[in-house]
Design a protein around this motif. Structure first.
Motif, PDB file in Angstrom:
ATOM      1  N   LEU A  36       5.299   6.591   3.971  1.00  0.00           N
ATOM      2  CA  LEU A  36       3.906   6.205   3.769  1.00  0.00           C
ATOM      3  C   LEU A  36       3.776   5.475   2.441  1.00  0.00           C
ATOM      4  N   ASP A  37       3.380   4.228   2.512  1.00  0.00           N
ATOM      5  CA  ASP A  37       3.186   3.402   1.313  1.00  0.00           C
ATOM      6  C   ASP A  37       1.708   3.402   0.973  1.00  0.00           C
ATOM      7  N   GLY A  38       1.348   4.120  -0.105  1.00  0.00           N
ATOM      8  CA  GLY A  38      -0.052   4.270  -0.466  1.00  0.00           C
ATOM      9  C   GLY A  38      -0.584   3.263  -1.450  1.00  0.00           C
ATOM     10  N   GLY A  39       0.232   2.252  -1.804  1.00  0.00           N
ATOM     11  CA  GLY A  39      -0.269   1.229  -2.719  1.00  0.00           C
ATOM     12  C   GLY A  39       0.671   0.975  -3.879  1.00  0.00           C
ATOM     13  N   PRO A  40       0.261   0.110  -4.814  1.00  0.00           N
ATOM     14  CA  PRO A  40       1.139  -0.300  -5.922  1.00  0.00           C
ATOM     15  C   PRO A  40       1.605   0.892  -6.741  1.00  0.00           C
ATOM     16  N   PRO A  41       2.829   0.829  -7.261  1.00  0.00           N
ATOM     17  CA  PRO A  41       3.361   1.926  -8.058  1.00  0.00           C
ATOM     18  C   PRO A  41       2.775   1.943  -9.464  1.00  0.00           C
ATOM     19  N   ARG A  42       3.056   3.005 -10.165  1.00  0.00           N
ATOM     20  CA  ARG A  42       2.554   3.209 -11.523  1.00  0.00           C
ATOM     21  C   ARG A  42       2.957   2.069 -12.459  1.00  0.00           C
ATOM     22  N   ASN A  43       4.158   1.530 -12.267  1.00  0.00           N
ATOM     23  CA  ASN A  43       4.668   0.511 -13.197  1.00  0.00           C
ATOM     24  C   ASN A  43       4.367  -0.910 -12.756  1.00  0.00           C
ATOM     25  N   SER A  44       3.472  -1.092 -11.782  1.00  0.00           N
ATOM     26  CA  SER A  44       3.228  -2.439 -11.262  1.00  0.00           C
ATOM     27  C   SER A  44       2.743  -3.447 -12.311  1.00  0.00           C
TER      28      SER A  44
END
Length: 314
Positions: A36-44
């Motif tokens: 499940l890809d919930g959106g951009p990561p913390r380091n985006s």
């Protein structure tokens, strides 16, 4: 009746370095896996990741795109762009409800949802976090060498970041506490010994960009710097671990053991949302997150294999 197409060996919640690395391991073991890809990561917001052999300086989102491409050869792995809203169940029978209402079942869960940084609510600071306001000297100290630095912080651990930067990278470091501080004398003594001034005025705004930042204070004064650092408070990206009953450590990290297992049977956790109790802080390096995902997936696979044996192993 449950649609068998929505039943998996493992559901991996999170598609960052930890989640995708875990999915690759599971795909190679022919486990039916949902990511499940919930959106951009913390380091985006960052320009590049560092200390990842062969990928130093690689843009974070490009790394994840490459990771998703590497999953294509494994037909058992499915990646869906969605967030998990609810998680319930027990080992061999977990159900995840997505934010679009879809439901999926799995024998095992791997939480790799990461954490969220909560920078100070100073105008101009949150939107620069990850670009001209850095958080980690290991990740970004090299790029800050020889530059003038402001460190936003008021707790001892936050402020000692300034001492480290002054020792390693720059002789022009200033601590900004955004108001009166209560730093203990040993910390202040270290700062004085390194020639690091402490500015206690409340901050009204941070302006400018990398190599030309200005910190505006409430008394009308200001200080300029080329780069800023801020160890922002963090919190869990989702409440899934709490929903499932997993134990959290006092600092908010999910408690895991050396096999990446949480305190809930059948639920593992990897990446910067989890840590071993013996460690003082969670590592937030991309390379470490990827390694966590691999380790968690290997032990998940071993658990599934052993559970299927007709005669239990001792």
């Amino acid at each position: 009746m449950t649609d068998p197409r929505n039943e998996y060996d493992v559901i991996v919640v999170g598609a960052g370095a930890a989640g995708l690395s875990a999915a690759q391991v599971l795909g190679r073991q022919q486990r039916r896996t949902l990511v499940l890809d919930g959106g951009p990561p913390r380091n985006s917001p960052a320009d590049g990741i560092h200390m990842f052999l062969s990928r130093d300086g690689f843009p974070p989102l490009e790394l994840l795109e490459a990771g998703r491409r590497e999953l294509h050869p494994y037909p058992g792995v499915e990646v869906v762009t969605a967030r998990a809203a609810e998680a319930v169940g027990n080992i061999d029978d977990f159900t995840l409800t997505l934010d679009n209402g879809d439901r999926h079942r799995a024998r095992r869960l791997l939480l790799a949802t990461g954490q969220v940084d909560r920078p100070w609510a100073v105008p101009g600071l949150p939107e620069r976090f990850g670009r001209s306001v850095m958080h980690c000297p290991f990740c970004h100290g090299w790029e800050a060498r020889g530059k003038s630095i402001v460190v936003f912080g008021r707790e001892p651990a936050e402020v000692m970041l300034a001492a480290y930067l002054a020792d390693r990278y720059s002789k022009e470091v200033t601590v900004v506490t955004n108001g009166p501080h209560t730093l203990p004398e040993p910390v202040l003594g270290n700062l004085r010994g390194l020639g690091i001034p402490v500015a206690q005025e409340p901050v009204t705004e941070l302006t400018g960009e990398l190599d030309d930042l200005t910190v505006q204070f409430a008394d009308g004064s200001s200080t300029r710097c080329q780069v800023a650092f801020h160890r922002a408070p963090v919190e869990q990206q989702t409440s899934l671990a709490v929903q499932l009953g997993a134990e959290l450590l006092p600092d908010g990290y999910v408690r895991v053991d050396e096999f990446a297992r949480t305190t809930v049977a059948g639920v593992s956790a990897a990446g910067d949302l989890a840590r071993l109790p013996a460690l003082p802080d969670g590592l937030t390096l991309v390379s470490q997150a990827a390694a966590d995902g691999v380790r968690a997936a290997v032990w998940l696979e071993q658990g599934l294999f052993r559970a299927a044996l007709p005669v239990p192993l001792g």
